[in-house]
Scaffold this motif. Structure first.
Motif, PDB file in Angstrom:
ATOM      1  N   THR A  96      10.705  12.713   6.189  1.00 25.79           N
ATOM      2  CA  THR A  96      11.534  12.505   4.993  1.00 25.79           C
ATOM      3  C   THR A  96      10.797  12.919   3.719  1.00 25.79           C
ATOM      4  O   THR A  96      11.211  12.555   2.620  1.00 25.79           O
ATOM      5  CB  THR A  96      11.967  11.028   4.886  1.00 25.79           C
ATOM      6  N   PHE A  97       9.728  13.705   3.872  1.00 27.22           N
ATOM      7  CA  PHE A  97       8.976  14.267   2.740  1.00 27.22           C
ATOM      8  C   PHE A  97       8.359  13.199   1.847  1.00 27.22           C
ATOM      9  O   PHE A  97       8.156  13.418   0.652  1.00 27.22           O
ATOM     10  CB  PHE A  97       9.862  15.189   1.880  1.00 27.22           C
ATOM     11  N   ASP A  98       8.066  12.010   2.428  1.00 23.30           N
ATOM     12  CA  ASP A  98       7.478  10.914   1.647  1.00 23.30           C
ATOM     13  C   ASP A  98       5.997  10.828   2.000  1.00 23.30           C
ATOM     14  O   ASP A  98       5.625  10.270   3.033  1.00 23.30           O
ATOM     15  CB  ASP A  98       8.192   9.602   1.964  1.00 23.30           C
ATOM     16  N   PHE A  99       5.155  11.375   1.121  1.00 25.26           N
ATOM     17  CA  PHE A  99       3.720  11.412   1.386  1.00 25.26           C
ATOM     18  C   PHE A  99       2.954  10.364   0.590  1.00 25.26           C
ATOM     19  O   PHE A  99       1.748  10.510   0.363  1.00 25.26           O
ATOM     20  CB  PHE A  99       3.178  12.817   1.108  1.00 25.26           C
ATOM     21  N   ASN A 100       3.621   9.280   0.183  1.00 30.20           N
ATOM     22  CA  ASN A 100       2.896   8.180  -0.440  1.00 30.20           C
ATOM     23  C   ASN A 100       1.867   7.643   0.547  1.00 30.20           C
ATOM     24  O   ASN A 100       2.180   7.379   1.715  1.00 30.20           O
ATOM     25  CB  ASN A 100       3.866   7.075  -0.857  1.00 30.20           C
ATOM     26  N   ASP A 101       0.643   7.461   0.071  1.00 32.32           N
ATOM     27  CA  ASP A 101      -0.460   7.168   0.989  1.00 32.32           C
ATOM     28  C   ASP A 101      -0.306   5.845   1.734  1.00 32.32           C
ATOM     29  O   ASP A 101      -0.854   5.682   2.822  1.00 32.32           O
ATOM     30  CB  ASP A 101      -1.806   7.213   0.252  1.00 32.32           C
ATOM     31  N   VAL A 102       0.464   4.892   1.201  1.00 27.42           N
ATOM     32  CA  VAL A 102       0.599   3.599   1.872  1.00 27.42           C
ATOM     33  C   VAL A 102       1.335   3.715   3.203  1.00 27.42           C
ATOM     34  O   VAL A 102       1.287   2.799   4.025  1.00 27.42           O
ATOM     35  CB  VAL A 102       1.323   2.586   0.972  1.00 27.42           C
ATOM     36  N   HIS A 103       2.000   4.832   3.453  1.00 22.76           N
ATOM     37  CA  HIS A 103       2.709   5.033   4.712  1.00 22.76           C
ATOM     38  C   HIS A 103       1.878   5.812   5.726  1.00 22.76           C
ATOM     39  O   HIS A 103       2.247   5.871   6.900  1.00 22.76           O
ATOM     40  CB  HIS A 103       4.015   5.784   4.469  1.00 22.76           C
ATOM     41  N   LEU A 104       0.756   6.396   5.279  1.00 21.85           N
ATOM     42  CA  LEU A 104       0.008   7.320   6.129  1.00 21.85           C
ATOM     43  C   LEU A 104      -1.470   6.994   6.248  1.00 21.85           C
ATOM     44  O   LEU A 104      -2.109   7.386   7.227  1.00 21.85           O
ATOM     45  CB  LEU A 104       0.152   8.750   5.571  1.00 21.85           C
ATOM     46  N   ASP A 105      -2.024   6.304   5.277  1.00 20.92           N
ATOM     47  CA  ASP A 105      -3.472   6.123   5.161  1.00 20.92           C
ATOM     48  C   ASP A 105      -3.770   4.627   5.104  1.00 20.92           C
ATOM     49  O   ASP A 105      -3.494   3.966   4.110  1.00 20.92           O
ATOM     50  CB  ASP A 105      -3.969   6.824   3.890  1.00 20.92           C
ATOM     51  N   ARG A 106      -4.340   4.088   6.199  1.00 16.15           N
ATOM     52  CA  ARG A 106      -4.600   2.640   6.252  1.00 16.15           C
ATOM     53  C   ARG A 106      -5.553   2.197   5.158  1.00 16.15           C
ATOM     54  O   ARG A 106      -5.356   1.149   4.543  1.00 16.15           O
ATOM     55  CB  ARG A 106      -5.154   2.259   7.625  1.00 16.15           C
ATOM     56  N   ASP A 107      -6.603   2.976   4.903  1.00 11.53           N
ATOM     57  CA  ASP A 107      -7.553   2.593   3.856  1.00 11.53           C
ATOM     58  C   ASP A 107      -6.859   2.493   2.508  1.00 11.53           C
ATOM     59  O   ASP A 107      -7.092   1.562   1.731  1.00 11.53           O
ATOM     60  CB  ASP A 107      -8.700   3.608   3.774  1.00 11.53           C
ATOM     61  N   ALA A 108      -5.993   3.460   2.214  1.00  7.61           N
ATOM     62  CA  ALA A 108      -5.267   3.429   0.946  1.00  7.61           C
ATOM     63  C   ALA A 108      -4.323   2.238   0.892  1.00  7.61           C
ATOM     64  O   ALA A 108      -4.181   1.579  -0.148  1.00  7.61           O
ATOM     65  CB  ALA A 108      -4.496   4.729   0.761  1.00  7.61           C
ATOM     66  N   ALA A 109      -3.657   1.935   2.009  1.00 11.34           N
ATOM     67  CA  ALA A 109      -2.748   0.789   2.041  1.00 11.34           C
ATOM     68  C   ALA A 109      -3.492  -0.507   1.765  1.00 11.34           C
ATOM     69  O   ALA A 109      -3.022  -1.372   1.009  1.00 11.34           O
ATOM     70  CB  ALA A 109      -2.038   0.725   3.394  1.00 11.34           C
ATOM     71  N   LEU A 110      -4.692  -0.652   2.343  1.00 14.36           N
ATOM     72  CA  LEU A 110      -5.495  -1.847   2.102  1.00 14.36           C
ATOM     73  C   LEU A 110      -5.922  -1.935   0.634  1.00 14.36           C
ATOM     74  O   LEU A 110      -5.864  -3.007   0.021  1.00 14.36           O
ATOM     75  CB  LEU A 110      -6.726  -1.846   3.011  1.00 14.36           C
ATOM     76  N   ARG A 111      -6.340  -0.811   0.070  1.00 11.50           N
ATOM     77  CA  ARG A 111      -6.748  -0.822  -1.337  1.00 11.50           C
ATOM     78  C   ARG A 111      -5.604  -1.230  -2.247  1.00 11.50           C
ATOM     79  O   ARG A 111      -5.814  -1.854  -3.291  1.00 11.50           O
ATOM     80  CB  ARG A 111      -7.255   0.567  -1.753  1.00 11.50           C
ATOM     81  N   ARG A 112      -4.398  -0.887  -1.848  1.00 12.50           N
ATOM     82  CA  ARG A 112      -3.235  -1.169  -2.684  1.00 12.50           C
ATOM     83  C   ARG A 112      -2.616  -2.527  -2.383  1.00 12.50           C
ATOM     84  O   ARG A 112      -1.536  -2.850  -2.868  1.00 12.50           O
ATOM     85  CB  ARG A 112      -2.205  -0.054  -2.526  1.00 12.50           C
ATOM     86  N   GLY A 113      -3.304  -3.337  -1.572  1.00 12.67           N
ATOM     87  CA  GLY A 113      -2.872  -4.707  -1.369  1.00 12.67           C
ATOM     88  C   GLY A 113      -1.999  -4.946  -0.165  1.00 12.67           C
ATOM     89  O   GLY A 113      -1.509  -6.066   0.027  1.00 12.67           O
ATOM     90  N   ALA A 114      -1.762  -3.926   0.691  1.00 19.18           N
ATOM     91  CA  ALA A 114      -0.975  -4.115   1.906  1.00 19.18           C
ATOM     92  C   ALA A 114      -1.901  -4.484   3.059  1.00 19.18           C
ATOM     93  O   ALA A 114      -3.115  -4.297   2.985  1.00 19.18           O
ATOM     94  CB  ALA A 114      -0.190  -2.847   2.234  1.00 19.18           C
ATOM     95  N   ARG A 115      -1.341  -4.993   4.145  1.00 21.46           N
ATOM     96  CA  ARG A 115      -2.157  -5.378   5.304  1.00 21.46           C
ATOM     97  C   ARG A 115      -2.336  -4.220   6.274  1.00 21.46           C
ATOM     98  O   ARG A 115      -3.154  -4.289   7.193  1.00 21.46           O
ATOM     99  CB  ARG A 115      -1.524  -6.568   6.022  1.00 21.46           C
ATOM    100  N   ASP A 116      -1.552  -3.156   6.115  1.00 22.93           N
ATOM    101  CA  ASP A 116      -1.633  -1.978   6.978  1.00 22.93           C
ATOM    102  C   ASP A 116      -0.686  -0.945   6.380  1.00 22.93           C
ATOM    103  O   ASP A 116       0.012  -1.218   5.402  1.00 22.93           O
ATOM    104  CB  ASP A 116      -1.201  -2.334   8.410  1.00 22.93           C
ATOM    105  N   VAL A 117      -0.632   0.254   6.962  1.00 22.07           N
ATOM    106  CA  VAL A 117       0.420   1.193   6.572  1.00 22.07           C
ATOM    107  C   VAL A 117       1.768   0.562   6.898  1.00 22.07           C
ATOM    108  O   VAL A 117       1.869  -0.280   7.797  1.00 22.07           O
ATOM    109  CB  VAL A 117       0.271   2.542   7.304  1.00 22.07           C
ATOM    110  N   TYR A 118       2.812   0.953   6.175  1.00 24.41           N
ATOM    111  CA  TYR A 118       4.120   0.373   6.442  1.00 24.41           C
ATOM    112  C   TYR A 118       5.203   1.429   6.287  1.00 24.41           C
ATOM    113  O   TYR A 118       5.015   2.466   5.650  1.00 24.41           O
ATOM    114  CB  TYR A 118       4.393  -0.832   5.538  1.00 24.41           C
ATOM    115  N   MET A 119       6.360   1.153   6.887  1.00 25.04           N
ATOM    116  CA  MET A 119       7.457   2.131   6.939  1.00 25.04           C
ATOM    117  C   MET A 119       8.017   2.379   5.553  1.00 25.04           C
ATOM    118  O   MET A 119       8.170   1.456   4.749  1.00 25.04           O
ATOM    119  CB  MET A 119       8.556   1.633   7.876  1.00 25.04           C
ATOM    120  N   ASN A 120       8.371   3.644   5.277  1.00 25.69           N
ATOM    121  CA  ASN A 120       8.981   3.989   3.996  1.00 25.69           C
ATOM    122  C   ASN A 120      10.477   3.681   4.017  1.00 25.69           C
ATOM    123  O   ASN A 120      11.107   3.597   5.076  1.00 25.69           O
ATOM    124  CB  ASN A 120       8.733   5.462   3.657  1.00 25.69           C
TER     125      ASN A 120
END
Length: 440
Positions: free
Chosen positions: A334-358
């Motif tokens: 779906t052309f969504d390259f926000n790092d929280v959906h693809l990069d676990r390290d980035a998701a953790l830095r941004r306060g999520a517990r893991d990557v998550y579905m867009n």
């Protein structure tokens, strides 16, 4: 996630930021809201709607609708040719992994102002679509956007942030309007999140999903069975994490009968005759036990008519396994390259517990769920999706639905369906959807 309901930004829980005096906060909010209503220049999609991209979307979602992929079938259908899934409307103009779009759009301006105070993390909350006509290969879309609303600073489960309504119209090269989208996003400050993103430890095991439950269903090739009887045990003591659950007596295709847990479905949706898949479940001690979950509903090959639908009709549940691969596939398709959906390290830095579905992935699954039930010539006219709990790897999303209304409007047979998707943490999404069905 604590979010405002559709159309009511003021309903979210208010919180006053201690970072600046009240006067500064008011001036800051005024600067944010100064962008409201200003229309940006059209953003032209990099490429027109195309069959290869439609096929990639179908592969990620698991959608075999011939209206999207079978030219011979589509030519003979009410569409007269291949169409794109309706919920792809707002993906074609997304900027892509390299963010290649003209800077200075209304959303860019708001995002830059929010970043000044650390509101750098983003999560989509609502995705409301109106479809004027189906998209076809060759349509080259442009997006014309404006900011519809900016909330005051709110306290949410993710942290302190602002809700933003991005309102977009989508037009072809001839200026034909084909659809409208209201996308509500939360921009929050990850440093204001209360608690830690992981359940047990700040350490990250890169070999396992952070959000993996204590017991996970793993598909096998054992086949499909049918529920003969079932019961719901009730306990007056712990463990509460195992309530409610269902034990089912299942007859397999070879005549073998097995009694075990029936997973990933609410007890009220279970019935005698339900088709189930056989799975293996890994227990806390590492043993593998046979268990069941509802089988994916068979895709309808004809199309249900308006005359045959009545309010109260229930759609069979569809359990969708969630993995890092499936979440990444939906995001990229779906052309969504926000790092929280693809990069676990980035998701953790941004306060999520893991990557998550867009949200476009979640909306695409609802699209597939509806047309699998209604049939390939059903036309999705509108969808309003509100996200709540995130979809993390290692869990299962179960989609359920009920026909809520039907009506004749301008000669079309319109049917409203209420859809809900839940995982182990609660409701992931609630959606209100409208289908146009053949009259007879």
């Amino acid at each position: 996630m604590a979010v405002a309901p559709p159309g009511d930004l003021a309903a979210a829980n208010p919180a006053v930021s201690p970072a600046a005096p009240a006067e500064d906060s008011l001036a800051y909010l005024e600067r944010l809201r100064s962008v409201i209503g200003k229309r940006g220049e059209p953003r032209r999609a990099k490429d027109p709607v195309s069959e290869p991209i439609i096929r990639i979307w179908c592969d990620a979602v698991g959608d075999d609708n011939p209206a999207y992929q079978d030219p011979a079938w589509a030519q003979q259908s009410r569409f007269g040719g291949i169409t794109a899934p309706a919920t792809t409307l707002n993906m074609w103009t997304l900027p892509g992994n390299r963010r290649a779009h003209r800077y200075g759009e209304p959303l860019d301006i708001v995002t830059e102002i929010l970043a000044e105070r650390g509101f750098t993390s983003v999560a989509a909350v609502n995705n409301n679509h109106e479809y004027i006509r189906p998209l076809r290969p060759g349509d080259h879309l442009s997006q014309i956007q404006h900011i519809g609303a900016v909330s005051e600073e709110k306290q949410t489960a993710l942290g302190q942030g602002h809700f933003i309504d991005l309102v977009s119209e989508y037009v072809t090269e001839t200026g034909e309007l084909v659809g409208r989208v209201l996308l509500r996003m939360l921009r929050w400050n990850p440093s204001t999140r209360q608690g830690t993103p992981t359940d047990d430890s700040s350490a990250v095991d890169r070999l396992q999903p952070i959000s993996r439950p204590r017991a996970q269903a793993i598909p096998t090739r054992s086949g499909i069975g049918t529920v003969r009887s079932f019961l719901q045990p009730v306990y007056a003591v712990e463990p509460t994490e195992e309530r409610p659950f269902v034990v089912a007596d299942v007859e397999l295709a070879d005549g073998t009968t097995v009694v075990s847990d029936l997973l990933n479905v609410e007890p009220q949706a279970v019935h005698v005759g339900m088709r189930v898949d056989v799975l293996t479940r890994e227990t806390r001690t590492g043993e593998l036990l046979p268990v069941f979950q509802p089988a994916r509903p068979a895709r309808r090959v004809d199309t249900i008519t308006f005359a045959d639908v009545e309010p109260g009709m229930v759609l069979a549940p569809w359990p969708v396994p969630l993995t890092q691969l499936s979440i990444a596939a939906l995001a990229t398709a779906t052309f969504d390259f926000n790092d929280v959906h693809l990069d676990r390290d980035a998701a953790l830095r941004r306060g999520a517990r893991d990557v998550y579905m867009n949200i476009l992935g979640s909306t695409g699954l609802v699209n597939c769920f509806l047309t699998d039930w209604a049939g390939p010539e059903a036309v999705l006219k509108a969808i309003q999706v509100r996200l709540q709990k995130q979809n993390f790897p290692g869990d299962t999303l179960t989609l359920v639905g009920t026909v809520s209304d039907k009506r004749l409007q301008d000669g079309a047979g319109l049917v409203d369906v209420a859809v809900r998707g839940y995982n182990s943490m609660g409701d992931h999404l609630v959606a209100r959807c409208t289908l146009d069905l053949p009259l007879t």
